[in-house]
Design an enzyme around this catalytic site. Structure first.
Site, PDB file in Angstrom:
ATOM      1  CG  ASN A  64      -1.902   2.858  -4.738  1.00  0.00           C
ATOM      2  OD1 ASN A  64      -2.033   2.158  -5.726  1.00  0.00           O
ATOM      3  ND2 ASN A  64      -0.857   2.759  -3.935  1.00  0.00           N
ATOM      4  CB  SER A  80       7.701   3.887   2.132  1.00  0.00           C
ATOM      5  OG  SER A  80       7.786   3.152   3.352  1.00  0.00           O
ATOM      6  NE  ARG A  94       3.378   0.315  -0.202  1.00  0.00           N
ATOM      7  CZ  ARG A  94       4.237   0.485   0.806  1.00  0.00           C
ATOM      8  NH1 ARG A  94       3.816   1.026   1.950  1.00  0.00           N
ATOM      9  NH2 ARG A  94       5.494   0.131   0.683  1.00  0.00           N
TER      10      ARG A  94
END
Length: 276
Positions: A213, A205, A209
């Site tokens: 983005n 994660s 993440r």
């Protein structure tokens, strides 16, 4: 004879394909034989640039009134030091962890900032240098899952190091088998499985993440760039207006993602200091 211009889909696919060790697009989701050379080049280059500026700031630091460069670096150092102090209570550990967090923040910020360059600038330059107008090149290392996961795996290794350093090998192994549900022998397999899942979940994660983005931001920039190629007044105005708005918004994303990654790095290392 003029070559036919690529469609929008072909343009996007070309720009999302890495220059890798095989010379063609990766075929499988996981292929250990493929090395994304552009990600390696730009991440290492920007890592060297980060270290250069930090070393230069340290050497140029004076006890008197600081210049603008020194003042900017001191603000960053104090910001990271304050965050580290609130999360990691060991002063000895902070001597290493705080500089690591500062380096991670600046390194990721610079890698994310490559997204501000015109979409076709470096790929066109590379195509001219290589003599191949269809040459692949991606310039945002954090928009490559391999790059972002590589950094998060590095953070995982630091966490494992501090788990062993703070708790000792026997203490950490004991924690692996007795937390979080207790020390009963029947719970050992479940505890161990939960610990491994926790390490994997945090690492994946952490990297995804950042990747998600930056990949989305890169894709949106390309879609906005395509507006300018519609040869219509609406397309041109949309390209300028949308590009300007997204560029301003993306500045926040670039800085925020670097800050979030740094904070999670501190949190995960701080958790390695805690005993269950």
């Amino acid at each position: 004879m003029a070559t036919e211009a690529p469609t929008s889909g072909e343009y996007i696919v070309h720009h999302l394909t890495h220059m890798n060790s095989t010379g063609h697009a990766q075929k499988a989701v996981i292929d250990w034989s493929v090395w994304n050379l552009d990600t390696l080049f730009f991440s290492i280059l920007l890592g060297v640039v980060t270290l250069f500026f930090l070393i230069r700031a340290a050497r140029k630091a004076t006890p008197g009134v600081p210049g603008r460069f020194q003042a900017a670096v001191e603000i960053l150092v104090e910001m990271v030091a304050d965050q580290a102090k609130g999360i990691i209570h060991s002063a000895e550990s902070r001597k290493f962890v705080a500089p690591v967090a500062l380096t991670v923040f600046l390194w990721i910020f610079l890698m994310n900032s490559m997204d501000f360059l015109p979409v076709d600038l470096l790929p066109r330059i590379w195509a001219a240098i290589s003599g191949n107008e269809h040459a692949y090149l991606r310039v945002v290392p954090t928009a490559d899952l391999n790059g972002s996961l590589g950094i998060s795996i590095g953070v995982l290794l630091i966490c494992l190091y501090y788990n062993v350093k703070i708790k000792g090998v026997s203490g950490w192994v004991h924690e692996l088998f007795t937390a979080p549900f207790g020390s009963h022998p029947l719970l050992w397999p479940i505890n161990f499985l939960m610990q491994i899942i926790e390490f994997l979940a945090k690492t994946i994660s952490h990297g995804m993440r950042l990747f998600g983005n930056m990949y989305a931001g890169e894709l949106i920039f390309m879609l906005i760039a395509l507006l300018g190629g519609t040869a219509t007044a609406f397309g041109f105005v949309g390209h300028v207006v949308a590009g300007s708005i997204w560029a301003v918004f993306h500045i926040l994303i670039v800085a925020l993602q670097a800050f979030i990654f740094m904070m999670l790095t501190l949190v995960y290392i701080g958790q390695a200091h805690e005993s269950h």
